[in-house]
Each structure stands twice: as C-alpha cells, then as structure tokens.
Design a protein around this motif. Structure first.
Motif, PDB file in Angstrom:
ATOM      1  N   GLU A 162       4.418  46.025  25.946  1.00  0.00           N
ATOM      2  CA  GLU A 162       4.218  47.032  26.997  1.00  0.00           C
ATOM      3  C   GLU A 162       5.454  47.928  27.024  1.00  0.00           C
ATOM      4  OE1 GLU A 162       2.507  48.924  29.597  1.00  0.00           O
ATOM      5  OE2 GLU A 162       3.406  47.688  31.175  1.00  0.00           O
ATOM      6  N   ALA A 163       5.256  49.204  27.352  1.00  0.00           N
ATOM      7  CA  ALA A 163       6.400  50.087  27.529  1.00  0.00           C
ATOM      8  C   ALA A 163       7.280  49.534  28.650  1.00  0.00           C
ATOM      9  CB  ALA A 163       5.917  51.479  27.892  1.00  0.00           C
ATOM     10  N   TYR A 165       9.866  50.416  31.587  1.00  0.00           N
ATOM     11  CA  TYR A 165      10.285  51.558  32.419  1.00  0.00           C
ATOM     12  C   TYR A 165      11.749  51.909  32.182  1.00  0.00           C
ATOM     13  CZ  TYR A 165      10.993  54.048  36.917  1.00  0.00           C
ATOM     14  OH  TYR A 165      11.292  54.961  37.892  1.00  0.00           O
ATOM     15  N   GLU A 208       8.911  45.819  35.765  1.00  0.00           N
ATOM     16  CA  GLU A 208       8.517  44.400  35.731  1.00  0.00           C
ATOM     17  C   GLU A 208       9.612  43.495  35.195  1.00  0.00           C
ATOM     18  OE1 GLU A 208       4.679  42.981  34.650  1.00  0.00           O
ATOM     19  OE2 GLU A 208       3.938  45.020  34.425  1.00  0.00           O
TER      20      GLU A 208
ATOM     21  N   SER B 187       2.019  48.473  36.643  1.00  0.00           N
ATOM     22  CA  SER B 187       2.722  48.112  35.413  1.00  0.00           C
ATOM     23  C   SER B 187       3.773  49.183  35.133  1.00  0.00           C
ATOM     24  CB  SER B 187       1.744  48.046  34.246  1.00  0.00           C
ATOM     25  OG  SER B 187       1.347  49.363  33.882  1.00  0.00           O
ATOM     26  N   ASP B 188       4.708  48.863  34.216  1.00  0.00           N
ATOM     27  CA  ASP B 188       5.762  49.829  33.899  1.00  0.00           C
ATOM     28  C   ASP B 188       5.196  51.165  33.410  1.00  0.00           C
ATOM     29  OD1 ASP B 188       7.539  47.845  34.583  1.00  0.00           O
ATOM     30  OD2 ASP B 188       8.836  48.193  32.857  1.00  0.00           O
ATOM     31  N   SER B 189       4.192  51.101  32.548  1.00  0.00           N
ATOM     32  CA  SER B 189       3.611  52.354  32.043  1.00  0.00           C
ATOM     33  C   SER B 189       2.984  53.156  33.183  1.00  0.00           C
ATOM     34  CB  SER B 189       2.531  52.064  31.001  1.00  0.00           C
ATOM     35  OG  SER B 189       3.074  51.376  29.922  1.00  0.00           O
ATOM     36  N   ILE B 191       4.077  53.122  36.289  1.00  0.00           N
ATOM     37  CA  ILE B 191       5.191  53.746  37.022  1.00  0.00           C
ATOM     38  C   ILE B 191       5.641  55.012  36.291  1.00  0.00           C
ATOM     39  CG2 ILE B 191       7.571  53.447  37.852  1.00  0.00           C
ATOM     40  CD1 ILE B 191       7.077  50.427  37.970  1.00  0.00           C
ATOM     41  N   ILE B 192       5.747  54.924  34.974  1.00  0.00           N
ATOM     42  CA  ILE B 192       6.188  56.088  34.185  1.00  0.00           C
ATOM     43  C   ILE B 192       5.224  57.257  34.407  1.00  0.00           C
ATOM     44  CG2 ILE B 192       6.508  56.966  31.817  1.00  0.00           C
ATOM     45  CD1 ILE B 192       7.340  53.964  31.117  1.00  0.00           C
TER      46      ILE B 192
END
Lengths: 246, 246
Positions: A162-163, A165, A208, B187-189, B191-192
């Motif tokens: 997963e990317a 942040y 995360e 998820s982080d993506s 948030i981005i």
C-alpha cells in the motif's frame, strides 16, 4: 523527468512493462531515490551519520542470519511487524544506531518493506540514493545538479504494497526542492506527491504505519524521523552496500 | 473503512495478497467504486444518462468484436491510445454518446484502462459503482448511506499502470464528501487523495493523460468531464452490464 512510484511492487510491475513495451533508452532510470521514512531509510541515514562503515540491505531473515554467520563481527539489525527480530543485535529504531554502537561497524539490515525496495531500486537504475526527512536538503541539492533530461525515479517503499502517506510526503518535499531550482517534467504520481507536500508543508505522521508504531511505543522514533535536515549526508547503494558519499 | 487503489493492477496485487494472508471476512469489499474520469466512466455515465439501456464493458477488442458479431444491433465503442478503434461505431468521447445515438441501445465498450478496471473491481466486491465528476454528488450521497464499518474500495483506473492525477482527484472528492457526513477510517492512499482534493478544490486536468488528449484534439472532452454534478445518476455494474440504478 521525475517519476514517483508509490510502492515497490509497482516498480516491479513497471520493470516488467518497460521490458516489453518501452524503448531501451528509458528502460533504466538515471537515478532512483528510495524512501522508507518509517523507518528503514531514516535508520540507515542515522547509522551512516554515526560512523557505520556501511549497511548491507537484505530481503529476508535467513539471508541476514547467514551473512552474520560468516561475518560474526557484523551487527545484525532489522524488524518484522515493526518489532526487533528474535536473536538480532538491533531492531529498526534510529536510536539503536548511535555512535557507540555502530562506529566503524558493518550493519546487516532486513526490514519488512525498506530493504526490498532498495534492492528493487537497484534493478531499474544504476545510481541508487536513499532519502528521508533527516537528509532532505542533501538529496535535493544533489538531484538539483542534474539537468532536466535526467530520468529520476522516486521509489516510496510503502507499507506491504500500500502507498505510505509519510513516504509520499518525503517524495513531494524532494520534488518541491528540485522544481524550485530547475524545471523538470513530472509524472502524474510526482504531481500528486508535490501537491500533497505543498498543502502540508511539514511532516504529518498520521498514516497507518505511524499509528502502528505509536501503538508499539515508538513515539520518539516518529518525532526523530520528522526532523528535516538533521543530517547533511548522502547515502548511496552500490555493489550491495549502502555507504556515505564523500 | 475507505481504501483507495491508485491503479487497477494494484487491485490485482491486493487480491492475490488477501487471498493468502487476510481472513475471509475482509477478503472482499462491500462496495467498490471505479473511476476513469478521462474518459471511460465519464462516457458511460453520459451514455446511460442519455438513455442507453446498458453498457457492456469488455477488456479486449476481439471480445468486443465477437459480441458485436452475435448482436449486430449493439453499438460498438472504444479506444486505444485515446483514439477510436478502426471499424468501431463510436470512440470514447462522451459527445459521441448523445441521446440520438444511444437511446434504448446496448453499448459494448472497450477502453485501454477503464473497462478492465471495472471488471477487476467486480472480482473484489459484490457491488460495483462507477464514478466521475459528472455524477459526483450522486455517488457521495449513496455511499454516505452506509455506516462507518462498510469497507469501500475506490479504484482509480490510472494510465497504463501509473496513477492518474485526475482519477485521484475524483477519489479525493468522493472521500471529502463522505467524511463530511460520517467519520470513516481512511487508508493511507485515501488520506493522500483527500488531502490532494482539499488543496485543489476543483478539477485540475493537467496530468499526462489530459495532455495527450489535448494533443489529440479532445479539449472539449476535458471541459465536459470537469463538470461536477452535470448528471444525477448512479451507475452500477452487475451481471456483466452497467446499468442506471433506479
């Protein structure tokens, strides 16, 4: 041109894609820059800054143990799930890599995402640099020395595919620094990273992985890894080892 | 929880990953939302809004031609490299899918990234919706009806495996709309995407694919696809067909 890859698996995909579809001339990048700000690249930059001779990144634990077996003088460091691996000398916290511990030592390191990303990066570019907030300006200054035709791949290690942040923030901060000095064409992912950084302007460790590290008690690591330009240092990966440049 | 995937290949990776590592309970998402704003999902929303009975997305040209062969009354649409495919009735411009052309017709559609993403999305979630700027509020309103424990995957089709700047904007706009009404874990993506949209606040079609479409003469398509809430329409993919809900 500046490319950004949001996790290393994407790099592997890209590698397969360019093998078949893209002319040889851009099959490899001129430079790749690996980011795993929480915490592999931050830890490696710290270790080198504190006098470690070099850091040897390896993907798996068995390989790390075997390297240690034949080189008992090496320090064995790494984590899985954020925590120190059983029987290892060190975990993946920058605070464990202080001068007293690492000076003139070779460190073997294996982490969940970061060390594999460094090895992936070396397959798509001859020159591989490591970046974090800790050495941000040093990386920007070096990359700004290249002309606008240089193909740079910024590789964000991500979090299990997963990317991450935080990694995208470092990518954005690097791109922000470079494009202020020289105009570069930006890939879409690079534009996304740049815009994200422009809107934040400072590290925001609220993703995360940061959350997980807080739960594990690594609050101090998070504070440390946010310290922009704490070190003036360029780290490169070459011939299997990460060393300080200059 | 809201997840965002920056290109559909990542979804396939994720699918493999969850097959082996993650308990069955989150193996599939409750809902997936597919975005290919330039132009597949914008075009499909337009076609349905103009009275098309349904749109059948297919991955490859041979499959599309075969479907047409057995159903000569269907309209055959699609693009490769942004341009209409030879022998096809229609390309991938929303302007080609006007009421006169598509009313009460079934459309077969194959595009470079979008239609494959829709098919991928259906492998990880039972309910698959399509989103674009054109139907933004309709999608937000529908998703806001689900509670915070619903697992939603937002799938950005991307551009040949690269994240697409425009698709992430639509994802961010959707997330922005949802979290204003109800708190969701991101998820982080996600948030981005959200931060990107908060910093832009309006569509910015300046990425690589938009640039390419401009070069091909599709400037009007770009203007059209930026029109937020031009239609009030929910499109879902079910049993191989994309249809209007309600």
């Amino acid at each position: 041109m500046l490319y950004t890859f949001f996790n290393y698996k994407e790099v592997e995909l890209f590698e397969r894609k360019i093998d078949s579809e893209v002319p040889d001339v851009i099959k490899y990048f001129d430079i790749s820059v690996v980011i795993d700000v929480l915490r592999a690249t931050s830890t490696i930059i710290t270790a080198l800054s504190n006098g470690a001779t070099c850091v040897i990144p390896v993907s798996d634990i068995a390989q790390a143990l075997s390297l240690k077996y034949y080189n008992p003088g090496y320090l064995l460091g790494g984590e899985r799930g954020g925590q120190k691996i059983e029987g290892f000398d060190l975990g993946n916290s920058p605070f464990e890599y202080d001068e007293k511990t690492v000076k003139e030592k070779t460190v073997i390191l294996t982490t969940t995402n970061g060390t594999s990303s460094i090895l992936s990066a070396s397959r798509i570019a001859q020159k591989v640099l490591l970046a974090s907030f800790l050495n941000l300006s040093s990386v920007v200054n070096m990359l700004s020395g290249y002309d606008a035709y240089t193909n740079i791949a910024i590789i964000c290690a991500g979090n299990n595919g997963e990317a991450s942040y935080e990694d995208i923030q470092v990518a954005g901060a690097i791109i922000f620094g470079i494009v202020r000095k020289r105009s570069h064409r930006l890939s879409d992912s690079s534009i996304i990273a740049l815009k994200l950084w422009e809107s934040l302007k400072r590290p925001d460790f609220s993703g995360e992985h940061a959350h997980r590290l807080r739960e594990l008690g690594f609050e101090k690591d998070l504070e440390f890894c946010q310290m922009i330009d704490h070190f003036r240092l360029i780290a490169k990966f070459e011939n299997g080892k990460i060393v300080k440049i200059g």
